[in-house]
Scaffold this motif. Structure first.
Motif, PDB file in Angstrom:
ATOM      1  N   SER A 173     -11.878 -11.808 -28.620  1.00 54.91           N
ATOM      2  CA  SER A 173     -11.034 -11.995 -29.808  1.00 54.91           C
ATOM      3  C   SER A 173     -10.182 -10.759 -30.087  1.00 54.91           C
ATOM      4  CB  SER A 173     -11.905 -12.309 -31.026  1.00 54.91           C
ATOM      5  OG  SER A 173     -12.593 -11.157 -31.401  1.00 54.91           O
ATOM      6  N   VAL A 174     -10.567  -9.628 -29.483  1.00 53.62           N
ATOM      7  CA  VAL A 174      -9.753  -8.404 -29.631  1.00 53.62           C
ATOM      8  C   VAL A 174      -9.692  -7.686 -28.284  1.00 53.62           C
ATOM      9  CG1 VAL A 174     -10.224  -7.944 -32.085  1.00 53.62           C
ATOM     10  CG2 VAL A 174     -11.770  -7.018 -30.362  1.00 53.62           C
ATOM     11  N   ASP A 175      -8.642  -6.910 -28.102  1.00 44.87           N
ATOM     12  CA  ASP A 175      -8.555  -6.106 -26.889  1.00 44.87           C
ATOM     13  C   ASP A 175      -9.605  -4.997 -26.911  1.00 44.87           C
ATOM     14  OD1 ASP A 175      -6.551  -6.978 -24.994  1.00 44.87           O
ATOM     15  OD2 ASP A 175      -5.154  -6.822 -26.677  1.00 44.87           O
ATOM     16  N   CYS A 176     -10.137  -4.700 -25.744  1.00 41.95           N
ATOM     17  CA  CYS A 176     -11.239  -3.750 -25.642  1.00 41.95           C
ATOM     18  C   CYS A 176     -11.248  -3.215 -24.209  1.00 41.95           C
ATOM     19  CB  CYS A 176     -12.559  -4.448 -25.967  1.00 41.95           C
ATOM     20  SG  CYS A 176     -12.816  -5.927 -24.956  1.00 41.95           S
ATOM     21  N   LEU A 177     -12.274  -2.470 -23.853  1.00 45.82           N
ATOM     22  CA  LEU A 177     -12.330  -1.864 -22.521  1.00 45.82           C
ATOM     23  C   LEU A 177     -12.165  -2.912 -21.419  1.00 45.82           C
ATOM     24  CD1 LEU A 177     -12.880   0.954 -21.172  1.00 45.82           C
ATOM     25  CD2 LEU A 177     -15.225   0.175 -20.847  1.00 45.82           C
ATOM     26  N   GLU A 178     -12.816  -4.073 -21.593  1.00 50.17           N
ATOM     27  CA  GLU A 178     -12.801  -5.099 -20.532  1.00 50.17           C
ATOM     28  C   GLU A 178     -11.426  -5.731 -20.343  1.00 50.17           C
ATOM     29  OE1 GLU A 178     -17.055  -4.815 -21.727  1.00 50.17           O
ATOM     30  OE2 GLU A 178     -15.137  -4.790 -22.767  1.00 50.17           O
ATOM     31  N   THR A 179     -10.580  -5.656 -21.359  1.00 44.14           N
ATOM     32  CA  THR A 179      -9.238  -6.233 -21.187  1.00 44.14           C
ATOM     33  C   THR A 179      -8.218  -5.135 -20.873  1.00 44.14           C
ATOM     34  OG1 THR A 179      -8.651  -6.091 -23.547  1.00 44.14           O
ATOM     35  CG2 THR A 179      -9.761  -8.100 -22.803  1.00 44.14           C
ATOM     36  N   LEU A 180      -8.291  -4.029 -21.603  1.00 43.10           N
ATOM     37  CA  LEU A 180      -7.252  -2.997 -21.468  1.00 43.10           C
ATOM     38  C   LEU A 180      -7.415  -2.186 -20.192  1.00 43.10           C
ATOM     39  CD1 LEU A 180      -7.276  -1.788 -25.168  1.00 43.10           C
ATOM     40  CD2 LEU A 180      -5.526  -3.192 -24.064  1.00 43.10           C
ATOM     41  N   GLU A 181      -8.665  -2.009 -19.757  1.00 44.72           N
ATOM     42  CA  GLU A 181      -8.872  -1.193 -18.562  1.00 44.72           C
ATOM     43  C   GLU A 181      -9.197  -2.074 -17.360  1.00 44.72           C
ATOM     44  OE1 GLU A 181     -10.266   1.139 -15.474  1.00 44.72           O
ATOM     45  OE2 GLU A 181     -11.615  -0.248 -16.501  1.00 44.72           O
ATOM     46  N   GLU A 182     -10.194  -2.963 -17.524  1.00 45.78           N
ATOM     47  CA  GLU A 182     -10.625  -3.765 -16.375  1.00 45.78           C
ATOM     48  C   GLU A 182      -9.523  -4.723 -15.915  1.00 45.78           C
ATOM     49  OE1 GLU A 182     -14.087  -6.965 -15.078  1.00 45.78           O
ATOM     50  OE2 GLU A 182     -14.280  -5.944 -16.999  1.00 45.78           O
ATOM     51  N   ILE A 183      -8.939  -5.468 -16.863  1.00 43.47           N
ATOM     52  CA  ILE A 183      -7.893  -6.430 -16.455  1.00 43.47           C
ATOM     53  C   ILE A 183      -6.559  -5.714 -16.249  1.00 43.47           C
ATOM     54  CG2 ILE A 183      -6.511  -8.419 -17.137  1.00 43.47           C
ATOM     55  CD1 ILE A 183      -8.850  -9.680 -18.352  1.00 43.47           C
ATOM     56  N   SER A 184      -6.082  -5.028 -17.290  1.00 46.87           N
ATOM     57  CA  SER A 184      -4.729  -4.446 -17.243  1.00 46.87           C
ATOM     58  C   SER A 184      -4.562  -3.425 -16.132  1.00 46.87           C
ATOM     59  CB  SER A 184      -4.428  -3.718 -18.543  1.00 46.87           C
ATOM     60  OG  SER A 184      -3.996  -4.617 -19.481  1.00 46.87           O
ATOM     61  N   GLU A 185      -5.626  -2.701 -15.808  1.00 45.58           N
ATOM     62  CA  GLU A 185      -5.469  -1.643 -14.798  1.00 45.58           C
ATOM     63  C   GLU A 185      -6.117  -2.028 -13.474  1.00 45.58           C
ATOM     64  OE1 GLU A 185      -6.435   2.196 -16.457  1.00 45.58           O
ATOM     65  OE2 GLU A 185      -5.438   1.703 -18.342  1.00 45.58           O
ATOM     66  N   GLN A 186      -7.450  -2.207 -13.476  1.00 42.51           N
ATOM     67  CA  GLN A 186      -8.142  -2.479 -12.205  1.00 42.51           C
ATOM     68  C   GLN A 186      -7.645  -3.764 -11.543  1.00 42.51           C
ATOM     69  OE1 GLN A 186     -12.453  -2.356 -12.366  1.00 42.51           O
ATOM     70  NE2 GLN A 186     -12.432  -0.772 -13.919  1.00 42.51           N
ATOM     71  N   CYS A 187      -7.555  -4.834 -12.328  1.00 41.41           N
ATOM     72  CA  CYS A 187      -7.157  -6.132 -11.747  1.00 41.41           C
ATOM     73  C   CYS A 187      -5.722  -6.100 -11.245  1.00 41.41           C
ATOM     74  CB  CYS A 187      -7.348  -7.253 -12.763  1.00 41.41           C
ATOM     75  SG  CYS A 187      -9.092  -7.661 -13.006  1.00 41.41           S
ATOM     76  N   GLN A 188      -4.878  -5.402 -11.980  1.00 46.91           N
ATOM     77  CA  GLN A 188      -3.476  -5.297 -11.533  1.00 46.91           C
ATOM     78  C   GLN A 188      -3.407  -4.600 -10.170  1.00 46.91           C
ATOM     79  OE1 GLN A 188      -0.649  -3.744 -14.350  1.00 46.91           O
ATOM     80  NE2 GLN A 188       1.028  -3.881 -12.907  1.00 46.91           N
ATOM     81  N   GLU A 189      -4.187  -3.514 -10.023  1.00 51.94           N
ATOM     82  CA  GLU A 189      -4.201  -2.793  -8.737  1.00 51.94           C
ATOM     83  C   GLU A 189      -4.646  -3.711  -7.602  1.00 51.94           C
ATOM     84  OE1 GLU A 189      -6.506   0.839  -8.869  1.00 51.94           O
ATOM     85  OE2 GLU A 189      -5.304   1.572 -10.556  1.00 51.94           O
ATOM     86  N   LEU A 190      -5.733  -4.466  -7.831  1.00 47.45           N
ATOM     87  CA  LEU A 190      -6.248  -5.389  -6.803  1.00 47.45           C
ATOM     88  C   LEU A 190      -5.181  -6.387  -6.384  1.00 47.45           C
ATOM     89  CD1 LEU A 190      -9.788  -6.465  -8.113  1.00 47.45           C
ATOM     90  CD2 LEU A 190      -9.294  -5.110  -6.079  1.00 47.45           C
ATOM     91  N   PHE A 191      -4.514  -6.966  -7.387  1.00 45.15           N
ATOM     92  CA  PHE A 191      -3.513  -8.001  -7.153  1.00 45.15           C
ATOM     93  C   PHE A 191      -2.350  -7.428  -6.328  1.00 45.15           C
ATOM     94  CE2 PHE A 191       0.215 -10.510  -8.842  1.00 45.15           C
ATOM     95  CZ  PHE A 191      -0.135 -11.728  -8.268  1.00 45.15           C
ATOM     96  N   GLU A 192      -1.910  -6.232  -6.711  1.00 42.87           N
ATOM     97  CA  GLU A 192      -0.754  -5.633  -6.027  1.00 42.87           C
ATOM     98  C   GLU A 192      -1.113  -5.171  -4.613  1.00 42.87           C
ATOM     99  OE1 GLU A 192       0.670  -2.825  -8.915  1.00 42.87           O
ATOM    100  OE2 GLU A 192       1.700  -4.393 -10.083  1.00 42.87           O
ATOM    101  N   GLU A 193      -2.356  -4.693  -4.442  1.00 49.11           N
ATOM    102  CA  GLU A 193      -2.804  -4.282  -3.100  1.00 49.11           C
ATOM    103  C   GLU A 193      -2.750  -5.444  -2.112  1.00 49.11           C
ATOM    104  OE1 GLU A 193      -6.742  -2.647  -3.394  1.00 49.11           O
ATOM    105  OE2 GLU A 193      -5.994  -0.842  -4.414  1.00 49.11           O
ATOM    106  N   LYS A 194      -2.981  -6.664  -2.632  1.00 50.84           N
ATOM    107  CA  LYS A 194      -3.019  -7.833  -1.750  1.00 50.84           C
ATOM    108  C   LYS A 194      -1.660  -8.531  -1.650  1.00 50.84           C
ATOM    109  CE  LYS A 194      -7.386  -7.521  -0.814  1.00 50.84           C
ATOM    110  NZ  LYS A 194      -7.879  -7.229   0.528  1.00 50.84           N
ATOM    111  N   GLY A 195      -0.628  -7.867  -2.181  1.00 54.70           N
ATOM    112  CA  GLY A 195       0.723  -8.433  -2.015  1.00 54.70           C
ATOM    113  C   GLY A 195       1.307  -9.072  -3.259  1.00 54.70           C
ATOM    114  N   GLY A 196       0.592  -8.993  -4.387  1.00 57.73           N
ATOM    115  CA  GLY A 196       1.136  -9.509  -5.637  1.00 57.73           C
ATOM    116  C   GLY A 196       2.304  -8.638  -6.091  1.00 57.73           C
ATOM    117  N   GLN A 197       3.313  -9.236  -6.721  1.00 59.30           N
ATOM    118  CA  GLN A 197       4.506  -8.469  -7.096  1.00 59.30           C
ATOM    119  C   GLN A 197       4.619  -8.210  -8.594  1.00 59.30           C
ATOM    120  OE1 GLN A 197       7.416 -10.952  -5.226  1.00 59.30           O
ATOM    121  NE2 GLN A 197       6.882 -10.194  -3.185  1.00 59.30           N
ATOM    122  N   LYS A 198       4.267  -9.218  -9.399  1.00 62.46           N
ATOM    123  CA  LYS A 198       4.404  -9.013 -10.850  1.00 62.46           C
ATOM    124  C   LYS A 198       3.132  -9.481 -11.547  1.00 62.46           C
ATOM    125  CE  LYS A 198       7.398  -9.651 -14.814  1.00 62.46           C
ATOM    126  NZ  LYS A 198       8.312 -10.516 -15.529  1.00 62.46           N
TER     127      LYS A 198
END
Length: 321
Positions: A270-295
């Motif tokens: 219901s609110v942004d927190c470590l699991e959304t701001l760091e895990e999704i916004s940062e870690q997940c973005q890196e994973l996606f881009e490493e595998k060829g994701g663009q945006k």
């Protein structure tokens, strides 16, 4: 029949460390991970492992992650939850207090503050749209424990879940549409929910059905077909199998399937927190881009968005006598 008992609302979230330091995180995680609802291993196995291995290794790492998302006013989870409580109080014009299942402010302190204002009936709104024994039921357990300290206990009603509430679905859809207007529309919308061990669902926890229903209703509200939206589970911990598909594995696989532009949101938070701001916004973005994701576009949680407060108001008003 008119009820003249004074009513109040207790908003409850999971909790957060008091500061982004190892000692504060150890204190918080120790309380959180001691709860049988969260970890149901036998204590003589779990406690030495928790205090001897997990906390000493995890606390410094987690402290570093918290430092990256900490806001001027404090932890994001606390800052947004406090804003929710204050806006809800303005909207309802009854006392509203915020409590955390673990850490501060405690459940007992929230109940005592409401009772000090003459409240005799408390409507408890756990900020978990989808029910799980690991979250909502832990709030109920925590309240029962808090009441042991009181000679007189208030009337209490617990709002168990709101995973399919029309105003919740509308608020989620509104946040997606706003993101599309601002950032353009991705090829695919991924709804990432906090995971739980699969064993708990096998033993009757209804959480996955609630997550699936939220995703289905959001899909209908946005008019998307099955190739444009999906769901996955994040934040697994330990070695046992958790609910699948996993968010990280899903993101790694999508670019190979031609999905290069993704929108991702976290409807269970219901609110942004470590699991959304760091895990999704940062870690997940890196994973996606490493595998060829663009945006990669992260769509923030509902936080103190007016549509979210309106939904809470509607949930609570339904319980007023």
């Amino acid at each position: 029949m008119h009820n003249d008992k004074k009513q109040g609302v207790l908003l409850v979230n999971l909790g957060t460390p008091d500061e982004p330091t190892s000692p504060a995180i150890k204190r918080f995680l120790s309380q959180f991970l001691h709860d049988h609802r969260v970890v149901d291993m036998s204590r003589w196995l779990w406690c030495p492992l928790l205090h001897g291995v997990i906390l000493p290794i995890r606390a410094p790492k987690v402290a570093k992650l918290y430092q990256t998302v900490w806001m001027d006013e404090g932890s994001p989870l606390m800052v947004y939850s406090q804003r929710q409580a204050s806006k809800l109080q303005d909207a309802l014009n009854v006392p509203v207090e915020l409590s955390m299942t673990y850490g501060n402010p405690s459940l007992l302190s929230g109940v005592e503050k409401l009772m000090a204002q003459g409240v005799e009936d408390i409507i408890v709104l756990p900020l978990y749209p989808q029910y799980s024994g690991t979250t909502t039921a832990a709030v109920f357990d925590g309240l029962s424990k808090a009441f042991k300290a009181l000679n007189s206990i208030p009337g209490i009603r617990l709002i168990r879940d709101y995973h399919d509430h029309p105003l919740y679905i509308k608020a989620l859809a509104g946040s997606v549409r706003r993101s599309w207007e601002k950032n353009g529309r991705g090829d695919y919308l991924l709804c990432s929910y906090h995971g739980i061990p699969k064993r708990l669902a096998d033993n009757g926890d209804i959480y996955p059905q609630h997550c699936e229903q939220t995703t289905r209703l959001l899909q209908q509200e946005l008019g998307l077909d099955d190739s444009q939206i999906g769901m996955a589970y994040q934040s697994r911990f330990g070695r046992e199998e958790w609910l699948k598909p996993y968010t990280d594995k899903t993101l790694e696989a999508l670019p190979n399937k031609g999905v290069k532009n993704i929108d991702i949101m976290a409807p269970a938070f219901s609110v942004d927190c470590l699991e959304t701001l760091e895990e999704i916004s940062e870690q997940c973005q890196e994973l996606f881009e490493e595998k060829g994701g663009q945006k990669f576009t992260y769509i923030p949680c509902l936080n103190d968005d007016p549509a979210h407060i309106e939904m809470m108001q509607s949930l609570v008003r339904r319980e007023f006598l």
